[in-house]
Design an enzyme around this catalytic site. Structure first.
Site, PDB file in Angstrom:
ATOM      1  N   HIS A 179     102.196   3.974 -75.302  1.00  0.00           N
ATOM      2  CA  HIS A 179     103.679   3.860 -75.160  1.00  0.00           C
ATOM      3  C   HIS A 179     103.842   5.403 -75.636  1.00  0.00           C
ATOM      4  O   HIS A 179     103.618   5.718 -77.111  1.00  0.00           O
ATOM      5  CB  HIS A 179     104.645   3.100 -76.217  1.00  0.00           C
ATOM      6  CG  HIS A 179     105.991   2.897 -76.712  1.00  0.00           C
ATOM      7  ND1 HIS A 179     106.994   2.695 -75.488  1.00  0.00           N
ATOM      8  CD2 HIS A 179     106.636   4.029 -77.157  1.00  0.00           C
ATOM      9  CE1 HIS A 179     108.511   2.911 -75.727  1.00  0.00           C
ATOM     10  NE2 HIS A 179     108.027   3.197 -76.757  1.00  0.00           N
ATOM     11  N   ASP A 236     115.692  -8.694 -79.134  1.00  0.00           N
ATOM     12  CA  ASP A 236     115.309  -6.911 -78.788  1.00  0.00           C
ATOM     13  C   ASP A 236     116.445  -5.804 -78.232  1.00  0.00           C
ATOM     14  O   ASP A 236     117.354  -4.762 -78.656  1.00  0.00           O
ATOM     15  CB  ASP A 236     114.209  -6.585 -78.805  1.00  0.00           C
ATOM     16  CG  ASP A 236     113.673  -4.532 -79.042  1.00  0.00           C
ATOM     17  OD1 ASP A 236     114.222  -4.937 -80.180  1.00  0.00           O
ATOM     18  OD2 ASP A 236     114.326  -3.870 -77.630  1.00  0.00           O
ATOM     19  N   ARG A 289     122.996  -2.112 -82.350  1.00  0.00           N
ATOM     20  CA  ARG A 289     122.077  -0.532 -83.405  1.00  0.00           C
ATOM     21  C   ARG A 289     122.787   0.612 -82.889  1.00  0.00           C
ATOM     22  O   ARG A 289     122.874   1.365 -83.248  1.00  0.00           O
ATOM     23  CB  ARG A 289     121.225  -0.300 -83.035  1.00  0.00           C
ATOM     24  CG  ARG A 289     119.903  -1.934 -84.314  1.00  0.00           C
ATOM     25  CD  ARG A 289     118.317  -1.840 -83.929  1.00  0.00           C
ATOM     26  NE  ARG A 289     118.076  -0.860 -84.332  1.00  0.00           N
ATOM     27  CZ  ARG A 289     116.602   0.103 -83.478  1.00  0.00           C
ATOM     28  NH1 ARG A 289     116.824  -1.274 -82.509  1.00  0.00           N
ATOM     29  NH2 ARG A 289     116.596   0.929 -84.164  1.00  0.00           N
ATOM     30  N   SER A 308     111.426  -3.004 -82.621  1.00  0.00           N
ATOM     31  CA  SER A 308     111.990  -2.839 -81.069  1.00  0.00           C
ATOM     32  C   SER A 308     110.246  -2.871 -79.964  1.00  0.00           C
ATOM     33  O   SER A 308     110.701  -3.358 -79.426  1.00  0.00           O
ATOM     34  CB  SER A 308     113.148  -1.824 -81.568  1.00  0.00           C
ATOM     35  OG  SER A 308     113.118  -1.923 -80.075  1.00  0.00           O
ATOM     36  N   LYS A 351     108.065  -5.647 -78.087  1.00  0.00           N
ATOM     37  CA  LYS A 351     108.115  -5.573 -76.175  1.00  0.00           C
ATOM     38  C   LYS A 351     106.282  -5.071 -75.521  1.00  0.00           C
ATOM     39  O   LYS A 351     105.889  -5.827 -75.382  1.00  0.00           O
ATOM     40  CB  LYS A 351     108.816  -4.386 -75.810  1.00  0.00           C
ATOM     41  CG  LYS A 351     110.127  -4.622 -76.319  1.00  0.00           C
ATOM     42  CD  LYS A 351     111.342  -3.953 -75.291  1.00  0.00           C
ATOM     43  CE  LYS A 351     111.737  -2.793 -76.549  1.00  0.00           C
ATOM     44  NZ  LYS A 351     112.756  -1.705 -77.075  1.00  0.00           N
TER      45      LYS A 351
HETATM   46  N1  URA Z   1     113.125   2.817 -78.220  1.00  0.00           N
HETATM   47  C1  URA Z   1     113.029   1.353 -78.436  1.00  0.00           C
HETATM   48  O1  URA Z   1     112.515  -0.011 -77.601  1.00  0.00           O
HETATM   49  N2  URA Z   1     113.377   0.980 -79.368  1.00  0.00           N
HETATM   50  C2  URA Z   1     114.227   1.339 -80.469  1.00  0.00           C
HETATM   51  O2  URA Z   1     114.423   0.857 -82.121  1.00  0.00           O
HETATM   52  C3  URA Z   1     113.563   2.794 -80.707  1.00  0.00           C
HETATM   53  C4  URA Z   1     112.781   3.492 -79.565  1.00  0.00           C
END
Ligand code: URA
Length: 424
Positions: free
Chosen positions: A82, A161, A168, A183, A187
């Site tokens: 990621h 999320d 947010r 967050s 995932k």
């Molecule tokens: N990417 C995400 O998936 N979540 C965040 O809070 C910030 C960047």
């Protein structure tokens, strides 16, 4: 439980229990806690933070809000990467098939771009026929056929999320490290990978502008992954200048194909090979050297299988923008600085990115670099080429680049491409 008590506890600097966190995340996902209440709690978290245990419980609650994928039917280990996102960051495109060619499965769920950083799915969608949305069975089929799959996350993965991130975004609470880390990691953990390499970008073109903030985010995510049983390691890497020479969807696909053909810009190759080695090590797969797999064509073969298995034509010509405009070097000397954020905003204004999530992107739009920081340039020679479908976009893109580069007598300071490696 009462949501107001939970908000007050965090507002006053207290620690939330596992029960409180599990309850509030679940109640918010079900609609029993209102957006304005969750906004207040998110702001209290942004201001007062959460400790390691609270962040782990928050992440777990978000994972529990949806489905968890399971790759245990596969006969080889899984590895994922990621990136926190940057300008010209196309690394997933060569990396996923490269790691597959070296013996690990790569099930990667990716996103679309918003703002000045591009999204992997937008890049791949510039390949005619390629499909981002796959069912779980289709995902498994692509993995078996090609060893790697890059696709959109379905709505069933960490729905808490999805709802919280949208909130947010409009309440000034994106920049909280506990909320960002939970967050991203909810995932990735729900996606079911056995190992994970995080590429945390640092610099003007990144989410984290300073090394200290990037290090804190990386450490928090590595701890979360490790505590959840995912072998996790992070690299801190430079995003003070763009990565590679191409910024924009189809332009980045073309550059990725160059890398898979054994060529491509040195920084893209170095980071791709380093991340591949980290992923293979984290997955416990030994034997094949990623640098060799780029040279002998096996990574390219995996790419072609992956693109075809998702409906794409790897031989089809890529979309090109109708118009171009060249920016020339203002003087002779060293290109001492080329700011990632300026180039990212320029590409975005040219149509490579979107302003609202429902906007389309222009696949051919973007910026091509003719020199990288540290290169010698001559006055009047091309420095950048801007690409757009509509020439009316050029003035605002040029405005974004104003002050974004320096040609001088001496080279400037730059971050090392790979700044540090963070493990649990
Ligand atoms: N990417 C995400 O998936 N979540 C965040 O809070 C910030 C960047």
């Amino acid at each position: 439980m009462n949501v107001i008590d939970v908000i007050l506890a965090k507002r006053d600097g207290g620690e939330l229990s596992a029960e409180e966190i599990g309850w509030v995340v679940d109640a918010y996902t079900r609609g029993a806690v209102a957006d304005e209440q969750m906004s207040a709690l998110a702001m209290a978290i942004l201001l007062n933070g959460m400790n390691r245990r609270e962040i782990a419980d928050w992440t777990q609650a978000m994972i529990d809000s949806g489905e968890r994928m399971d790759w245990s039917a596969l006969d080889r280990p899984t590895a994922d990467k990621h990136s926190t996102g940057g300008v010209g960051d196309k690394i997933t495109l060569p990396l996923a098939p490269l790691v597959a060619a070296c013996g690990a499965y790569v099930p990667q769920l990716s996103g679309r771009g918003l703002g000045h950083t591009g999204g992997t799915l937008d890049k791949l969608e510039s390949i005619p026929g390629w499909r981002a949305s796959l069912s779980d069975d289709e995902m498994l089929g692509v993995l078996r056929a090609a060893g790697a799959v890059v696709c959109a996350a379905g709505g069933g993965l960490a729905p808490a999320d999805k709802k919280l991130y949208a909130l947010r975004d409009v309440t000034g609470t994106v920049e909280s490290i506990p909320l960002i880390a939970s967050s991203i990691m909810s995932k990735k953990i729900a996606e079911g990978t056995g190992s994970l390499v995080l590429d945390v970008k640092v610099g003007s073109g990144a989410f984290m502008k300073t090394e200290d903030r990037a290090r804190e985010l990386a450490t928090t995510m590595v701890e979360l992954g490790t505590d959840a049983g995912v072998r996790t390691v992070a690299l801190l890497t430079a995003m003070d200048r763009p990565l590679g020479l191409a910024v924009g969807n189809a332009l980045e696909v073309a550059e990725s194909v160059e890398v898979l053909a054994g060529g491509g810009p040195a920084d893209v190759v170095e980071l791709t090979v380093r991340l591949a080695r980290e992923m293979l090590e984290a997955a416990g797969v030994e034997g094949r050297d990623p640098a060799q797999a780029l040279k002998d064509g096996s990574a390219m073969d995996a790419w072609r299988r992956m693109i075809s298995a998702q409906g794409g034509d790897p031989d089809a010509p890529l979309p090109r923008a109708a118009e171009s405009e060249v920016v020339t070097a203002p003087a002779s000397g060293v290109l001492s600085r080329l700011d990632a954020h300026a180039v990212g905003v320029a590409a975005w204004r040219l149509g490579a990115g979107r302003e609202r999530k429902e906007d389309p992107v222009s696949f051919g739009a973007g910026v091509t670099l003719h020199a990288k920081p540290g290169d010698t340039v001559r006055q009047g020679e091309p420095l950048l080429t801007l690409h757009a479908d509509d020439p009316a976009r050029f003035p605002r893109a040029l405005a974004a680049l104003e002050g974004g580069y320096t040609v001088g007598a001496a080279d400037g300071d730059r971050l090392p491409l790979i700044i540090d490696r963070i493990t649990a």
